[in-house]
Design a protein around this motif. Structure first.
Motif, PDB file in Angstrom:
ATOM      1  N   SER A  86     -66.054  11.311 -23.389  1.00 20.64           N
ATOM      2  CA  SER A  86     -64.717  11.713 -23.842  1.00 20.64           C
ATOM      3  C   SER A  86     -64.444  13.073 -23.219  1.00 20.64           C
ATOM      4  CB  SER A  86     -64.660  11.808 -25.371  1.00 20.64           C
ATOM      5  OG  SER A  86     -65.381  12.944 -25.816  1.00 20.64           O
ATOM      6  N   ASP A  87     -63.326  13.653 -23.549  1.00 25.52           N
ATOM      7  CA  ASP A  87     -62.994  14.975 -23.011  1.00 25.52           C
ATOM      8  C   ASP A  87     -63.971  16.041 -23.480  1.00 25.52           C
ATOM      9  OD1 ASP A  87     -60.827  13.921 -21.700  1.00 25.52           O
ATOM     10  OD2 ASP A  87     -59.367  14.484 -23.250  1.00 25.52           O
ATOM     11  N   HIS A  88     -64.653  15.785 -24.585  1.00 20.53           N
ATOM     12  CA  HIS A  88     -65.513  16.805 -25.173  1.00 20.53           C
ATOM     13  C   HIS A  88     -66.994  16.414 -25.178  1.00 20.53           C
ATOM     14  CE1 HIS A  88     -61.781  18.639 -26.503  1.00 20.53           C
ATOM     15  NE2 HIS A  88     -61.440  17.503 -27.088  1.00 20.53           N
ATOM     16  N   ASP A  89     -67.300  15.193 -24.841  1.00 22.31           N
ATOM     17  CA  ASP A  89     -68.684  14.703 -24.941  1.00 22.31           C
ATOM     18  C   ASP A  89     -69.271  14.435 -23.572  1.00 22.31           C
ATOM     19  OD1 ASP A  89     -69.022  14.675 -27.772  1.00 22.31           O
ATOM     20  OD2 ASP A  89     -67.667  12.959 -27.855  1.00 22.31           O
ATOM     21  N   ARG A  90     -70.159  15.320 -23.143  1.00 21.98           N
ATOM     22  CA  ARG A  90     -70.877  15.129 -21.880  1.00 21.98           C
ATOM     23  C   ARG A  90     -72.064  16.083 -21.865  1.00 21.98           C
ATOM     24  NH1 ARG A  90     -68.672  16.752 -16.400  1.00 21.98           N
ATOM     25  NH2 ARG A  90     -70.889  17.021 -16.071  1.00 21.98           N
ATOM     26  N   GLY A  91     -72.998  15.835 -20.935  1.00 23.35           N
ATOM     27  CA  GLY A  91     -74.099  16.755 -20.731  1.00 23.35           C
ATOM     28  C   GLY A  91     -75.340  16.433 -21.534  1.00 23.35           C
ATOM     29  N   LEU A  92     -76.291  17.395 -21.520  1.00 22.75           N
ATOM     30  CA  LEU A  92     -77.611  17.186 -22.094  1.00 22.75           C
ATOM     31  C   LEU A  92     -77.975  18.254 -23.121  1.00 22.75           C
ATOM     32  CD1 LEU A  92     -79.537  16.325 -18.779  1.00 22.75           C
ATOM     33  CD2 LEU A  92     -78.558  14.710 -20.426  1.00 22.75           C
ATOM     34  N   SER A  93     -76.990  18.767 -23.809  1.00 22.50           N
ATOM     35  CA  SER A  93     -77.276  19.708 -24.893  1.00 22.50           C
ATOM     36  C   SER A  93     -77.962  18.963 -26.036  1.00 22.50           C
ATOM     37  CB  SER A  93     -75.984  20.342 -25.400  1.00 22.50           C
ATOM     38  OG  SER A  93     -75.175  19.367 -26.048  1.00 22.50           O
ATOM     39  N   ARG A  94     -78.578  19.722 -26.946  1.00 21.87           N
ATOM     40  CA  ARG A  94     -79.197  19.077 -28.104  1.00 21.87           C
ATOM     41  C   ARG A  94     -78.168  18.249 -28.877  1.00 21.87           C
ATOM     42  NH1 ARG A  94     -83.339  18.873 -31.522  1.00 21.87           N
ATOM     43  NH2 ARG A  94     -84.617  20.304 -30.290  1.00 21.87           N
ATOM     44  N   ALA A  95     -76.988  18.814 -29.079  1.00 20.10           N
ATOM     45  CA  ALA A  95     -75.958  18.092 -29.831  1.00 20.10           C
ATOM     46  C   ALA A  95     -75.587  16.787 -29.153  1.00 20.10           C
ATOM     47  CB  ALA A  95     -74.720  18.972 -30.001  1.00 20.10           C
ATOM     48  N   GLN A  96     -75.478  16.809 -27.821  1.00 22.69           N
ATOM     49  CA  GLN A  96     -75.126  15.592 -27.098  1.00 22.69           C
ATOM     50  C   GLN A  96     -76.261  14.577 -27.097  1.00 22.69           C
ATOM     51  OE1 GLN A  96     -72.143  14.426 -25.621  1.00 22.69           O
ATOM     52  NE2 GLN A  96     -71.453  16.019 -27.034  1.00 22.69           N
ATOM     53  N   VAL A  97     -77.496  15.026 -26.923  1.00 25.78           N
ATOM     54  CA  VAL A  97     -78.634  14.102 -26.975  1.00 25.78           C
ATOM     55  C   VAL A  97     -78.639  13.368 -28.314  1.00 25.78           C
ATOM     56  CG1 VAL A  97     -81.147  13.920 -27.065  1.00 25.78           C
ATOM     57  CG2 VAL A  97     -80.067  15.345 -25.310  1.00 25.78           C
ATOM     58  N   GLU A  98     -78.486  14.110 -29.402  1.00 28.04           N
ATOM     59  CA  GLU A  98     -78.521  13.487 -30.723  1.00 28.04           C
ATOM     60  C   GLU A  98     -77.337  12.548 -30.931  1.00 28.04           C
ATOM     61  OE1 GLU A  98     -78.725  16.873 -33.269  1.00 28.04           O
ATOM     62  OE2 GLU A  98     -80.859  17.239 -32.868  1.00 28.04           O
ATOM     63  N   LYS A  99     -76.139  12.986 -30.545  1.00 27.17           N
ATOM     64  CA  LYS A  99     -74.944  12.175 -30.755  1.00 27.17           C
ATOM     65  C   LYS A  99     -74.947  10.931 -29.885  1.00 27.17           C
ATOM     66  CE  LYS A  99     -69.869  12.433 -30.671  1.00 27.17           C
ATOM     67  NZ  LYS A  99     -68.697  13.316 -30.511  1.00 27.17           N
ATOM     68  N   GLN A 100     -75.223  11.090 -28.597  1.00 27.05           N
ATOM     69  CA  GLN A 100     -75.156   9.955 -27.681  1.00 27.05           C
ATOM     70  C   GLN A 100     -76.288   8.964 -27.916  1.00 27.05           C
ATOM     71  OE1 GLN A 100     -72.465   9.495 -26.127  1.00 27.05           O
ATOM     72  NE2 GLN A 100     -71.664  11.560 -26.542  1.00 27.05           N
ATOM     73  N   LEU A 101     -77.452   9.456 -28.303  1.00 24.81           N
ATOM     74  CA  LEU A 101     -78.554   8.549 -28.612  1.00 24.81           C
ATOM     75  C   LEU A 101     -78.198   7.653 -29.792  1.00 24.81           C
ATOM     76  CD1 LEU A 101     -81.405   7.439 -28.431  1.00 24.81           C
ATOM     77  CD2 LEU A 101     -82.212   9.472 -29.668  1.00 24.81           C
ATOM     78  N   ASP A 102     -77.691   8.227 -30.858  1.00 26.23           N
ATOM     79  CA  ASP A 102     -77.331   7.410 -32.026  1.00 26.23           C
ATOM     80  C   ASP A 102     -76.226   6.407 -31.685  1.00 26.23           C
ATOM     81  OD1 ASP A 102     -79.206   8.574 -33.640  1.00 26.23           O
ATOM     82  OD2 ASP A 102     -77.827   9.985 -34.590  1.00 26.23           O
ATOM     83  N   ALA A 103     -75.275   6.829 -30.855  1.00 26.76           N
ATOM     84  CA  ALA A 103     -74.196   5.913 -30.465  1.00 26.76           C
ATOM     85  C   ALA A 103     -74.729   4.765 -29.616  1.00 26.76           C
ATOM     86  CB  ALA A 103     -73.112   6.676 -29.710  1.00 26.76           C
ATOM     87  N   SER A 104     -75.655   5.072 -28.708  1.00 27.90           N
ATOM     88  CA  SER A 104     -76.239   4.017 -27.866  1.00 27.90           C
ATOM     89  C   SER A 104     -77.050   3.043 -28.703  1.00 27.90           C
ATOM     90  CB  SER A 104     -77.121   4.634 -26.772  1.00 27.90           C
ATOM     91  OG  SER A 104     -76.333   5.263 -25.785  1.00 27.90           O
ATOM     92  N   LEU A 105     -77.833   3.561 -29.633  1.00 29.37           N
ATOM     93  CA  LEU A 105     -78.616   2.683 -30.506  1.00 29.37           C
ATOM     94  C   LEU A 105     -77.713   1.720 -31.277  1.00 29.37           C
ATOM     95  CD1 LEU A 105     -81.150   5.298 -31.894  1.00 29.37           C
ATOM     96  CD2 LEU A 105     -81.754   3.279 -30.541  1.00 29.37           C
TER      97      LEU A 105
END
Length: 314
Positions: A86-105
């Motif tokens: 999205s416009d705000h969701d990208r990269g490999l920060s801790r917040a993104q790792v946690e958010k994107q991992l849960d979404a992928s699962l």
């Protein structure tokens, strides 16, 4: 279908794996995609590679539904994060790792991802933050092993040398007869540190299938004619390269293989390559490419192929 151990992990993956970039959930109708997935399992392929950004979640959602009835231990599932969701969701920060991992699962309908990969390197996030977040994902049981794709060599080395974090077991580079850059630094570094290659575009965006002929316009509907899918292929569509690929055909014939099988077998000649990712829109493509696994080819034929391609790229 032969399998190879993935780095220092306990995963054994099929030498040919099925990818989903620009295809499943996006460019290929669901019923055709399902037939390709079924063909992959029929051919002995146990390794499925995707990413959250493919179709902005559509590829993961398709696989989550299509794999739902298969035993979870019958396949190795890999996905990735980094590119914008999205416009705000990208990269490999801790917040993104946690958010994107849960979404992928959630999209993949699974409790654990076998291989979680950083799709590119994130210059805006400290490496320590990324590695600690990924390590926590492994220790939580949501991820089994970690990988990366197209990272700079110095960043790979820094991650290897970092203490107190989980180690990478895979690298996903572009690698083919037409693109041999990983041989210079990435493969030697990885081979010395328990990291295997999972190769994307082993068929050079389809150029190594021989379907693009010198002096002929690409057929309508192929990747070379697509604004959406043709970004990587443009630099390979030169008369010299297309002519060189046609010169490979007698070598493939001598090996008893199709051009596609010959090109995949060339990639698999490298011991540090655990698997070559193929894309497919038809089941026949899956079965043809699967034949490359375990193919015995005279090294002299590969040497001739390398000389032909090298001459075309000068």
């Amino acid at each position: 279908m032969q399998t190879r151990r993935l780095g220092d992990s306990d995963l054994h993956v099929s030498e040919i794996s099925l990818g989903s970039w620009l295809t499943y959930g996006v460019g290929v109708e669901a019923d055709k995609a399902r037939r390709c997935l079924d063909a992959a399992f029929d051919a002995g392929i146990n390794f499925i590679d995707t990413a959250n950004v493919y179709g902005r979640g559509a590829a993961e959602s398709f696989l989550g539904e299509a794999l739902a009835d298969r035993p979870r231990d019958s396949y190795v599932l890999a996905t990735k994060l980094f590119f914008p969701m999205s416009d705000h969701d990208r990269g490999l920060s801790r917040a993104q790792v946690e958010k994107q991992l849960d979404a992928s699962l959630k999209r993949l309908r699974t409790d654990v991802i076998d291989l979680y990969q950083c799709h590119r390197y994130d210059d805006s996030t400290p490496l320590e933050e990324t590695m600690e977040a990924l390590s926590d994902a492994v220790r939580s049981g949501k991820v089994r092993y970690l990988g990366f794709s197209e990272w700079p060599v110095d960043r790979i080395r820094a991650a290897i040398d970092m203490a107190g974090v989980e180690k990478f077991v895979s690298s996903q580079p572009q690698y083919s007869l037409l693109h041999r850059d990983p041989e210079e630094d990435v493969i030697p570094l990885c081979a010395a540190n328990g990291i295997s290659q999972i190769v994307w575009s082993p068929l050079g965006q389809g150029v190594l299938t021989g379907k693009y002929k010198p002096g002929e316009a690409p057929a309508t509907g192929t990747r070379a004619t697509s604004d959406e899918m043709g970004g990587f292929i443009k630099g390979l569509m030169t008369p010299a390269i297309l002519d060189a690929v046609q010169q490979l055909r007698p070598l493939a014939d001598e090996a008893g293989l199709s051009l596609s099988q010959f090109a995949l077998a060339w990639v698999l000649r490298e011991p540090n390559v655990a698997s070559a990712i193929i894309g497919a829109s038809r089941p026949e493509q899956v079965h043809e490419n699967a034949v490359a696994s375990g193919a015995k080819v005279d090294p002299a034929l590969f040497a001739k192929a390398e000389r032909i391609v090298a001459a075309a790229r000068r």
